[in-house]
Write a protein that holds these residues in place. Structure first.
Motif: not given
Ligand SMILES: [Fe+2]
Ligand SMILES: [Fe+2]
Length: 465
Positions: A149, A210, A239, A242
């Motif tokens: 992030e 997310d 991503e 996540h």
């Protein structure tokens, strides 16, 4: 070592004097922010982390032990495609924007700042979680999400500093000044001001919030502003992990709960009862739906017309990229009743993206319900109706039950403890959160993962404490 050798990148940073000057000012502030607001208590520990080192699909990441403040946050864009074209909107088929078009400057800056603001916000929300990790494997995953992030913040700051001049640099500074949950200088979006102080919340956040990120990034990955599209395309690579953390994390909680249900009372046995899991799903799913914006939105129409923000898989799954003629029927509240309203499709694109997102979330629910079935349980988890518990858009200001029926404020008040985590639920979950840091050990309220990270076993010492 030269500062710029420490920043892996494919944007020719060593030649770009202007960007270097901007980064030279921003970087120390970023590191101060990381030390102040990043994971509390673990800054000097060696963590087995993935670092992006290139954009090659087969070798983009390197895995090794690193102390988080020494993480090599880099700047990566998917390589440019020759003759890139604008893929939708009024200027469909024209050459993609390589610089910021003057007339869209404010819109673009707002899109980038709003996305950028979510990245450090989540690090702030998750700052205390390391202290109550259920295993070293989970601790490592938390930190992996956190450092990435951080890199996503860099990605947005790169765009601001490289393409927006003075006001871009000011916005980059402001991204380090707002604080999640701070009443005087809150983060821009409400889901990013909600506390995320236990691991059930963390798994819900990475599953649902997310995943909103995935859909926003996917819509921006279609952008006619090429540097933004290429940045988001690469961010999506990271991503995915996540969401994996959230999806499999919840799966493991559900599995463990089901195992305990067979043994007796889940609470007596120190697990998380299914109804508390359901309430957390309701909470984070509804807050994450708000992140898509209003159901009927002139912004969404403007962004689409300008070629700035497309639909999910715009190029792949649609044929009409102009969308001037189509309509969309949605439910709105009129005279105290739910009624159908026909809206121009371009004004309904937030809702279109939200619908894609909901479909994706349902797949997660199906996986968790399979975990329940595999343990021989007949109970099932579900997603609340998308009108439930909304704070933004058509349904904000009205009250709905979990199935989406209009109800009075009084009834909502009376029944909300059935649907949303109560103080007592939150306290109960928190009471279970004790750190488990011995390699190979796991907290009682969650099942171990099926596999470890990068071929390592679960027992591997992912964080050296
Ligand atoms: Fe991110
Ligand atoms: Fe993320």
């Amino acid at each position: 070592m030269n500062l710029y050798d420490r920043i892996p990148n494919n944007v020719n940073l060593s030649e770009d004097k202007k960007l270097q000057r901007a980064l030279e000012k921003w970087l120390p502030n970023y590191l101060d922010w990381w030390r102040e607001m990043g994971p509390d208590g673990f800054q000097e520990k060696d963590v087995y982390l993935r670092t992006a080192i290139s954009v090659e699909p087969d070798g983009w990441a390197n895995f090794d032990f690193v102390k988080m403040p020494d993480y090599r946050w880099g700047i990566f864009l998917k390589p440019a495609e020759p003759d890139a074209k604008i893929g939708f909107g009024d200027n469909y088929g024209e050459a993609a924007y390589q610089e910021v078009p003057g007339e869209f400057r404010n819109s673009l800056r707002r899109i980038i700042v709003t996305q950028g603001d979510t990245e450090p916000a989540s690090v702030e929300q998750q700052r205390e979680l390391g202290k109550t990790c259920p295993s070293l494997y989970d601790l490592r995953n938390l930190f992996q999400v956190n450092v990435e992030e951080g890199r996503h913040l860099w990605a947005m700051v790169y765009l601001l500093q490289r393409y927006f001049g003075r006001d871009g640099r000011d916005e980059a500074d402001a991204l380090l000044e707002r604080r999640s949950g701070n009443p005087d200088k809150p983060r821009i979006l409400e889901a990013f001001n909600q506390p995320c102080d236990d691991w059930l919340n963390f798994f819900c956040f990475t599953m649902f919030t997310d995943r909103d990120g995935k859909y926003q990034l996917s819509a921006l990955a279609e952008s006619g502003f090429e540097p933004l599209a290429r940045t988001c395309q690469f961010m999506l690579t990271e991503e995915a992990h996540h969401m994996f953390v959230g999806d499999t994390g919840l799966n493991r909680v559900v599995k463990r709960t089901a195992q305990l249900m067979k043994e007796g009372d889940v609470r007596d046995l120190g697990g998380i009862p299914l109804d508390i899991i359901q309430k957390h799903i309701n909470f984070w799913f509804s807050y994450s739906l708000d992140l898509f914006g209003g159901e009927i939105s002139s912004n969404s129409a403007d962004f689409f017309a300008a070629g700035l923000k497309g639909r999910y898989k715009e190029r792949e799954q649609y044929e009409d990229h102009i969308v001037a003629e189509q309509n969309f029927t949605m439910k709105v509240v009129e005279d105290g009743q739910l009624k159908d309203r026909e809206v121009a499709m371009r004004n309904a694109l937030n809702e279109v993206l939200r619908t894609e997102y909901i479909r994706d979330c349902e797949k997660g629910l199906a996986r968790w319900n399979k975990a329940l079935a595999d343990e021989g349980m007949s109970e099932r988890l579900f997603l609340p109706n998308s009108r439930f518990h909304r704070h933004l858009g058509e349904y904000a200001g009205h009250h709905f039950d979990i199935e989406g029926n209009l109800i009075s404020a009084g009834e909502f008040e009376q029944r909300q403890a059935e649907w949303l985590p109560t103080m007592a639920d939150r306290e109960y979950v928190r009471s279970l959160m004790h750190p488990v840091v011995e390699p190979g050990k796991i907290a009682n309220w969650i099942a171990p993962p099926a596999t470890g990270i990068k071929g390592k076993p679960f027992e591997f010492e992912y964080v050296r404490l």
